[in-house]
Design a protein around this motif. Structure first.
Motif, PDB file in Angstrom:
ATOM      1  N   THR A  88       0.872  -1.174   0.000  1.00 14.44           N
ATOM      2  CA  THR A  88       0.000   0.000   0.000  1.00 14.44           C
ATOM      3  C   THR A  88       0.907   1.221   0.000  1.00 14.44           C
ATOM      4  OG1 THR A  88      -1.702  -1.172   1.241  1.00 14.44           O
ATOM      5  CG2 THR A  88      -1.802   1.233   1.238  1.00 14.44           C
ATOM      6  N   VAL A  89       0.644   2.153  -0.912  1.00 14.27           N
ATOM      7  CA  VAL A  89       1.558   3.287  -1.083  1.00 14.27           C
ATOM      8  C   VAL A  89       0.792   4.605  -1.120  1.00 14.27           C
ATOM      9  CG1 VAL A  89       3.205   1.888  -2.374  1.00 14.27           C
ATOM     10  CG2 VAL A  89       1.443   3.147  -3.607  1.00 14.27           C
ATOM     11  N   GLU A  90       1.518   5.678  -0.956  1.00 12.85           N
ATOM     12  CA  GLU A  90       1.006   7.020  -1.168  1.00 12.85           C
ATOM     13  C   GLU A  90       1.743   7.627  -2.343  1.00 12.85           C
ATOM     14  OE1 GLU A  90       1.235   9.433   2.264  1.00 12.85           O
ATOM     15  OE2 GLU A  90      -0.246   8.291   3.401  1.00 12.85           O
ATOM     16  N   GLY A  91       1.038   8.471  -3.081  1.00 14.75           N
ATOM     17  CA  GLY A  91       1.645   9.099  -4.243  1.00 14.75           C
ATOM     18  C   GLY A  91       1.095   8.580  -5.553  1.00 14.75           C
ATOM     19  N   VAL A  92       0.071   7.704  -5.474  1.00 12.75           N
ATOM     20  CA  VAL A  92      -0.597   7.215  -6.680  1.00 12.75           C
ATOM     21  C   VAL A  92      -2.052   7.642  -6.571  1.00 12.75           C
ATOM     22  CG1 VAL A  92      -1.052   5.219  -8.139  1.00 12.75           C
ATOM     23  CG2 VAL A  92       0.927   5.222  -6.628  1.00 12.75           C
ATOM     24  N   ALA A 119      -6.003   3.309  -6.284  1.00 12.53           N
ATOM     25  CA  ALA A 119      -6.386   3.057  -4.896  1.00 12.53           C
ATOM     26  C   ALA A 119      -5.175   2.954  -3.980  1.00 12.53           C
ATOM     27  CB  ALA A 119      -7.204   1.772  -4.812  1.00 12.53           C
ATOM     28  N   GLY A 120      -3.973   3.099  -4.549  1.00 15.74           N
ATOM     29  CA  GLY A 120      -2.782   3.060  -3.724  1.00 15.74           C
ATOM     30  C   GLY A 120      -2.253   1.662  -3.488  1.00 15.74           C
ATOM     31  N   GLN A 121      -2.517   0.741  -4.419  1.00 16.01           N
ATOM     32  CA  GLN A 121      -2.024  -0.621  -4.301  1.00 16.01           C
ATOM     33  C   GLN A 121      -1.006  -0.894  -5.408  1.00 16.01           C
ATOM     34  OE1 GLN A 121      -2.892  -3.433  -2.064  1.00 16.01           O
ATOM     35  NE2 GLN A 121      -3.296  -1.564  -0.950  1.00 16.01           N
ATOM     36  N   ILE A 122       0.123  -1.484  -5.034  1.00 15.70           N
ATOM     37  CA  ILE A 122       1.150  -1.853  -5.998  1.00 15.70           C
ATOM     38  C   ILE A 122       1.487  -3.323  -5.801  1.00 15.70           C
ATOM     39  CG2 ILE A 122       3.608  -1.591  -6.537  1.00 15.70           C
ATOM     40  CD1 ILE A 122       3.319   1.359  -6.252  1.00 15.70           C
ATOM     41  N   ARG A 123       1.531  -4.074  -6.906  1.00 20.62           N
ATOM     42  CA  ARG A 123       1.929  -5.474  -6.863  1.00 20.62           C
ATOM     43  C   ARG A 123       3.088  -5.672  -7.824  1.00 20.62           C
ATOM     44  NH1 ARG A 123      -3.840  -8.729  -7.202  1.00 20.62           N
ATOM     45  NH2 ARG A 123      -4.782  -7.838  -5.334  1.00 20.62           N
ATOM     46  N   VAL A 124       4.101  -6.372  -7.371  1.00 22.98           N
ATOM     47  CA  VAL A 124       5.297  -6.575  -8.170  1.00 22.98           C
ATOM     48  C   VAL A 124       5.728  -8.029  -8.065  1.00 22.98           C
ATOM     49  CG1 VAL A 124       7.684  -5.866  -8.590  1.00 22.98           C
ATOM     50  CG2 VAL A 124       6.039  -4.198  -7.724  1.00 22.98           C
ATOM     51  N   GLU A 125       6.049  -8.631  -9.203  1.00 22.81           N
ATOM     52  CA  GLU A 125       6.700  -9.932  -9.238  1.00 22.81           C
ATOM     53  C   GLU A 125       8.096  -9.719  -9.805  1.00 22.81           C
ATOM     54  OE1 GLU A 125       6.350 -14.363 -11.304  1.00 22.81           O
ATOM     55  OE2 GLU A 125       4.837 -12.829 -11.712  1.00 22.81           O
ATOM     56  N   TYR A 126       9.107 -10.262  -9.138  1.00 26.37           N
ATOM     57  CA  TYR A 126      10.477  -9.989  -9.563  1.00 26.37           C
ATOM     58  C   TYR A 126      11.342 -11.235  -9.482  1.00 26.37           C
ATOM     59  CZ  TYR A 126      11.401  -9.789  -4.511  1.00 26.37           C
ATOM     60  OH  TYR A 126      11.500 -10.089  -3.185  1.00 26.37           O
ATOM     61  N   ASP A 127      12.401 -11.230 -10.287  1.00 22.40           N
ATOM     62  CA  ASP A 127      13.387 -12.303 -10.310  1.00 22.40           C
ATOM     63  C   ASP A 127      14.442 -11.990  -9.257  1.00 22.40           C
ATOM     64  OD1 ASP A 127      15.437 -14.078 -10.838  1.00 22.40           O
ATOM     65  OD2 ASP A 127      15.153 -14.009 -13.011  1.00 22.40           O
ATOM     66  N   ARG A 128      14.569 -12.865  -8.258  1.00 22.33           N
ATOM     67  CA  ARG A 128      15.477 -12.583  -7.151  1.00 22.33           C
ATOM     68  C   ARG A 128      16.938 -12.476  -7.607  1.00 22.33           C
ATOM     69  NH1 ARG A 128      12.603 -13.338  -2.494  1.00 22.33           N
ATOM     70  NH2 ARG A 128      10.909 -14.868  -2.504  1.00 22.33           N
ATOM     71  N   ALA A 129      17.266 -13.091  -8.725  1.00 15.79           N
ATOM     72  CA  ALA A 129      18.646 -13.040  -9.188  1.00 15.79           C
ATOM     73  C   ALA A 129      19.016 -11.656  -9.727  1.00 15.79           C
ATOM     74  CB  ALA A 129      18.869 -14.096 -10.279  1.00 15.79           C
ATOM     75  N   LYS A 130      18.025 -10.870 -10.105  1.00 16.63           N
ATOM     76  CA  LYS A 130      18.299  -9.575 -10.724  1.00 16.63           C
ATOM     77  C   LYS A 130      17.787  -8.390  -9.912  1.00 16.63           C
ATOM     78  CE  LYS A 130      17.952 -11.561 -15.375  1.00 16.63           C
ATOM     79  NZ  LYS A 130      17.240 -11.502 -16.683  1.00 16.63           N
ATOM     80  N   ALA A 131      16.832  -8.611  -9.032  1.00 11.43           N
ATOM     81  CA  ALA A 131      16.245  -7.497  -8.281  1.00 11.43           C
ATOM     82  C   ALA A 131      15.933  -7.963  -6.866  1.00 11.43           C
ATOM     83  CB  ALA A 131      14.970  -6.992  -8.967  1.00 11.43           C
ATOM     84  N   ASP A 132      15.766  -6.994  -5.981  1.00  4.45           N
ATOM     85  CA  ASP A 132      15.364  -7.303  -4.621  1.00  4.45           C
ATOM     86  C   ASP A 132      14.426  -6.212  -4.128  1.00  4.45           C
ATOM     87  OD1 ASP A 132      16.982  -5.121  -4.017  1.00  4.45           O
ATOM     88  OD2 ASP A 132      18.646  -6.355  -3.293  1.00  4.45           O
ATOM     89  N   GLU A 133      13.956  -6.380  -2.902  1.00  2.00           N
ATOM     90  CA  GLU A 133      12.992  -5.440  -2.332  1.00  2.00           C
ATOM     91  C   GLU A 133      13.546  -4.021  -2.285  1.00  2.00           C
ATOM     92  OE1 GLU A 133      10.890  -4.655   1.979  1.00  2.00           O
ATOM     93  OE2 GLU A 133      11.694  -6.632   1.502  1.00  2.00           O
ATOM     94  N   ASP A 134      14.789  -3.872  -1.887  1.00  2.00           N
ATOM     95  CA  ASP A 134      15.382  -2.531  -1.773  1.00  2.00           C
ATOM     96  C   ASP A 134      15.466  -1.846  -3.129  1.00  2.00           C
ATOM     97  OD1 ASP A 134      15.664  -2.785   0.953  1.00  2.00           O
ATOM     98  OD2 ASP A 134      17.705  -3.587   0.839  1.00  2.00           O
ATOM     99  N   LYS A 135      15.783  -2.606  -4.158  1.00  2.00           N
ATOM    100  CA  LYS A 135      15.881  -2.031  -5.495  1.00  2.00           C
ATOM    101  C   LYS A 135      14.531  -1.504  -5.957  1.00  2.00           C
ATOM    102  CE  LYS A 135      17.605  -3.180 -10.131  1.00  2.00           C
ATOM    103  NZ  LYS A 135      18.231  -4.261 -10.953  1.00  2.00           N
ATOM    104  N   ILE A 136      13.482  -2.244  -5.644  1.00  2.00           N
ATOM    105  CA  ILE A 136      12.139  -1.822  -6.035  1.00  2.00           C
ATOM    106  C   ILE A 136      11.703  -0.614  -5.211  1.00  2.00           C
ATOM    107  CG2 ILE A 136       9.721  -2.541  -6.129  1.00  2.00           C
ATOM    108  CD1 ILE A 136      10.847  -5.423  -6.621  1.00  2.00           C
ATOM    109  N   ARG A 137      12.054  -0.605  -3.919  1.00  2.00           N
ATOM    110  CA  ARG A 137      11.769   0.564  -3.075  1.00  2.00           C
ATOM    111  C   ARG A 137      12.437   1.811  -3.642  1.00  2.00           C
ATOM    112  NH1 ARG A 137      10.016   0.083   2.186  1.00  2.00           N
ATOM    113  NH2 ARG A 137       9.749  -2.022   3.006  1.00  2.00           N
ATOM    114  N   ASP A 138      13.721   1.653  -4.035  1.00  2.00           N
ATOM    115  CA  ASP A 138      14.444   2.797  -4.590  1.00  2.00           C
ATOM    116  C   ASP A 138      13.772   3.308  -5.863  1.00  2.00           C
ATOM    117  OD1 ASP A 138      16.271   2.630  -2.546  1.00  2.00           O
ATOM    118  OD2 ASP A 138      17.747   1.473  -3.704  1.00  2.00           O
ATOM    119  N   GLY A 139      13.290   2.375  -6.680  1.00  2.00           N
ATOM    120  CA  GLY A 139      12.590   2.776  -7.894  1.00  2.00           C
ATOM    121  C   GLY A 139      11.330   3.566  -7.586  1.00  2.00           C
TER     122      GLY A 139
END
Length: 815
Positions: A88-92, A119-139
């Motif tokens: 759940t995020v703010e800014g959308v 509505a402030g909902q973000i869903r992400v599926e990612y490949d752990r070998a190339k991305a992680d939670e922090d990288k997505i947060r930074d984005g």
């Protein structure tokens, strides 16, 4: 020869979100590549159980243990490789920005799929070998999006639960907090108005008006520039970019007033659109605020106030009169009437009483509704003591809020269509504008005139109203349903519910109360009614069958304290009845067929006729014999719910053309109940598989809803256009199974849900006509000379009209 095996999907893929998850598709594709495996697919499990992985294989080529080992191995590989986030995020704040954020997230290396909603909902599926939670947060931070309460669904060893993200939310921050965008829009309007006023004052230099118009550009264009940059980074041209081009073109032509006026109205429309979407979201957030923050807890003989987050299962909370109940639980002491409207939508308070044996209480579902209470409901005049059965983050209220919030992120079919339409329409508009820039060649007019015309067309063709038409209506509809005690899981079910032409009802517990009652007592051969009931109840008192309980309850009430006989050596005759010794004589109670099988005199014709007459009226019959004497027949029926007939009438008024009852009961009983309620068809003697096939046949003819309890009817519900579960507040399985869940065990909520859905579809249709109609009218009008000013007023007016029309759903009441 092939064989097949079913494996529990959550075991193979731990904590998989649902059967539609991309990892499930990867798993089935990988399995099908194995030698000996002919097919792998997901099968819906009955009784509300999790979906299962079904693997068809050749046992001569590959063994069952090898199948299990390979499936679990692949599941582990996928679990280790792919992570899933739901935040759940703010800014959308708007659908256009949500689409832009989703596109930019997909551009992050390692992100496989991303979805975002207004509505402030973000869903992400990612490949752990190339991305992680922090990288997505930074984005997200780079897009000025702030993660609020992380609801992390990251599987495997890399998982965890995140906390609040740091960062500044520019959309909600600024000089004036959340209202900065609206204040900037108003300031832009003030500058434009002041500039116009100054132009009529001879003593004021012309530069003052120009300066005020430039200020209008700054205030009106700040947020528009920000969103345009976001869309350009994502490689897209959206409405914000088109508006900036039009405003810039007006400035190039020296039309500073028209450009500033354009940005003022556009920014004002955006700000009000943001407000409207926020209002719909706040209607849902208000549900989360229903539960109190603290609870009065009794531990070790002492009472103290503590946060509801600290409550543990098994704690006893004291609820004073008129207080909100802090947790889901079971009443162990006290009596009161509880207002359950905030959770179930019931209009009348429900009486609550303590359970007989508090120490034996397990889950809340183990006890009747008269003993269960839910977090967020309001206690009446009596004090209650409640044993907590669920922690704060697992209560019915919290799960409903979570599911509604997740539902907002699910796009409706119409919204997906408009998204595809916009992706084609916006480039087409830019192409048309490019052609109009050269209109001065054939028309032999000044380039400035062609350029102005092109900018006017750019304003007229921008699909602002189209972008907001569907999501604003869906969000408002889902929010209003939640307020009314109906959980709708997204825009898809909301739209499909409004298209229904037929409804299939389960009988027992849905159209009927699910509790058989004695309706007829027919003595035979001079036996008194009291004697017939006494013998029947004496035999049945040892049985826990619902029919037996109904006979004992009825007899106890009618005999007014007369003791029942002692039944010795009771024996159940499966599918036929019960045998015991009463008053020193053998006694039998059961179906007419029982007496064709046991020793003794055959069933008299007159008594058989009486039993058949009762069955013709929809009764289940019991014949009673003591020794060689037949005492009579007892008729029982599962009586229809008091509101069932009215619900059928209301559904017919709404526009449901066909209503069918499906049941495992015998056809005569089903026909009798259907006739009493006014249903179109009744189909009895159905096994669970027969129910599924019946729903499929109905669905082949028209859109059909299956209404049941969400557990036993899960397979049939899964095969319907829309599955509707009743009484979901007391059933976790019902919440998970259905597309639409009626929180209360109240069938009268169904017409409300269908009516709201139909109204939502009407408003979506109206909004699309308004949006597309305005574009269709303004584009030729601007080509033939309509100025930018009037075009802006009409264009932004249509956007505000669409938003206002959608907000009407928040006040929807059944007619």
């Amino acid at each position: 020869m092939s064989d097949h095996v079913r494996l529990d999907l959550p075991v193979v893929l731990p904590e998989v979100p649902d059967a539609d998850d991309a990892c499930v598709g990867r798993l089935t594709e990988s399995l099908q590549e194995q030698a000996g495996v002919t097919e792998a697919h997901v099968a819906t499990a009955p009784n509300g159980a999790p979906a299962r992985l079904c693997v068809h294989y050749d046992p001569d080529t590959i063994s069952l243990p090898r199948i299990r080992q390979r499936a679990q191995g692949l599941g582990t590989e996928l679990t280790d490789q792919y992570g899933h986030l739901s935040w759940t995020v703010e800014g959308v704040s708007r659908p256009r920005r949500a689409r832009t954020i989703a596109r930019r997230l997909r551009r992050i290396d390692g992100v496989v799929e991303a979805e975002a909603s207004a509505a402030g909902q973000i869903r992400v599926e990612y490949d752990r070998a190339k991305a992680d939670e922090d990288k997505i947060r930074d984005g997200l931070r780079s897009m000025n999006v702030q993660v609020q309460g992380d609801v992390l669904h990251a599987r495997g060893p890399a998982g965890g639960t995140g906390g609040k993200a740091a960062g500044h939310d520019h959309e909600h921050g600024g000089l004036f907090g959340a209202q900065t965008e609206l204040v900037f829009a108003i300031l832009a309007g003030v500058c434009v108005a002041a500039g116009v006023g100054a132009s009529f004052m001879g003593a004021v230099p012309d530069g003052v008006s120009w300066g005020l118009y430039v200020a209008g550009y700054v205030f009106g264009g700040t947020y528009t520039v920000r969103e345009a940059i976001d869309t350009l980074r994502a490689g897209e041209f959206e409405v914000d970019f088109l508006m900036l081009v039009a405003a810039g073109g007006a400035a190039v032509l020296g039309k500073w007033l028209e450009g500033a006026f354009l940005l003022f109205l556009f920014s004002l429309g955006h700000a009000l659109e943001h407000y409207a979407m926020g209002r719909a979201r706040r209607a849902i957030e208000s549900l989360a605020d229903l539960a109190p923050d603290t609870a009065l807890v009794r531990r070790n003989g002492t009472e103290r106030e503590m946060s509801v987050e600290e409550l543990r299962v098994g704690d006893t909370v004291v609820v004073k009169p008129s207080e909100r109940i802090p947790a889901d639980g079971v009443v162990t002491k006290g009596e009161s009437a509880v207002d359950q409207a905030p959770v179930t939508g019931e209009s009348v308070p429900v009486d609550k009483a303590p359970v007989e044996d508090p120490e034996a209480v397990g889950e809340a579902t183990d006890v009747g509704a008269a003993h269960r209470v839910y977090a967020g409901t309001i206690n009446g005049r009596g004090a209650l003591e409640v044993r907590v059965t669920k922690q704060a983050d697992e209560t019915t209220l919290s799960r409903v809020v979570q599911m509604i919030t997740e539902a907002e992120a699910e796009k409706a079919p119409t919204e997906r269509f408009t998204d595809r339409f916009e992706r084609v329409f916006v480039p087409a508009v830019l192409g048309l504008v490019g052609l109009l820039l050269f209109a001065w060649v054939p028309l032999e007019e000044p380039f400035a005139d062609s350029f102005y015309r092109a900018m006017a067309v750019l304003v007229a063709a921008s699909p602002c109203a189209l972008a907001i038409a569907t999501p604003s209506a869906v969000l408002s509809g889902v929010a209003r349903a939640g307020q009314g005690g109906v959980l709708v899981k997204g825009g898809g079910p909301l739209e499909r519910l409004g298209r229904l032409g037929a409804v299939a009802f389960d009988k027992t517990g849905t159209l009927t109360e699910g509790k058989p009652r004695v309706t007829d007592v027919s003595p035979y051969g001079g036996t008194s009614e009291a004697e017939l009931l006494r013998v029947a109840a004496s035999v049945e008192r040892r049985s826990d069958h619902p029919l037996a309980e109904a006979v004992v309850q009825h007899a106890t009430g009618r005999l007014e304290g007369t003791p029942l006989g002692e039944a010795r050596d009771p024996e159940s005759i499966t599918g036929r009845g019960v045998r015991a010794t009463v008053d020193g004589q053998p006694a039998h109670v059961g179906k007419a067929a029982l007496f064709d099988e046991v020793d003794g005199p055959s069933l008299p014709g007159a008594l058989r006729d009486a039993a058949e007459a009762l069955e013709a009226e929809g009764r289940t019959t019991m014949i009673v014999r003591r020794g060689d004497d037949y005492l009579g027949a007892i008729g029982l029926a599962d009586t229809p719910r008091p509101e069932a007939a009215e619900v059928v009438d209301r559904l017919r008024e709404i526009g449901i053309r066909r209503m069918v009852m499906i049941s495992g009961d015998n056809q005569r009983v089903v026909d009798a109940v259907a006739a009493r309620l006014g249903l179109d068809e009744a189909r009895g003697d159905l096994l669970p598989d027969d129910k599924v096939e019946t729903v499929r046949r109905l669905g082949a003819e028209e859109d059909v809803a299956m209404v049941g309890d969400g557990v036993n009817d899960a397979p049939a519900m899964a095969n319907a256009t829309v599955g509707v579960a009743m009484g979901a507040a007391g059933s976790d399985a019902a919440l998970e199974t259905a597309d639409v869940a009626l929180m209360a065990d109240d069938l009268s909520r169904l017409p409300f849900a269908v009516g709201l859905s139909r109204q939502t579809r009407r408003i979506i249709t109206q909004n699309l006509w308004i949006a597309l109609g305005m574009v269709a009218a303004l584009v030729p009008a601007t080509i033939f000379g309509l100025q930018i000013g009037p075009a802006v007023v009409l264009h932004e007016g249509s956007t505000l009209l669409v938003v206002a029309n959608a907000l009407r759903l928040l006040r929807y009441t059944p007619s």
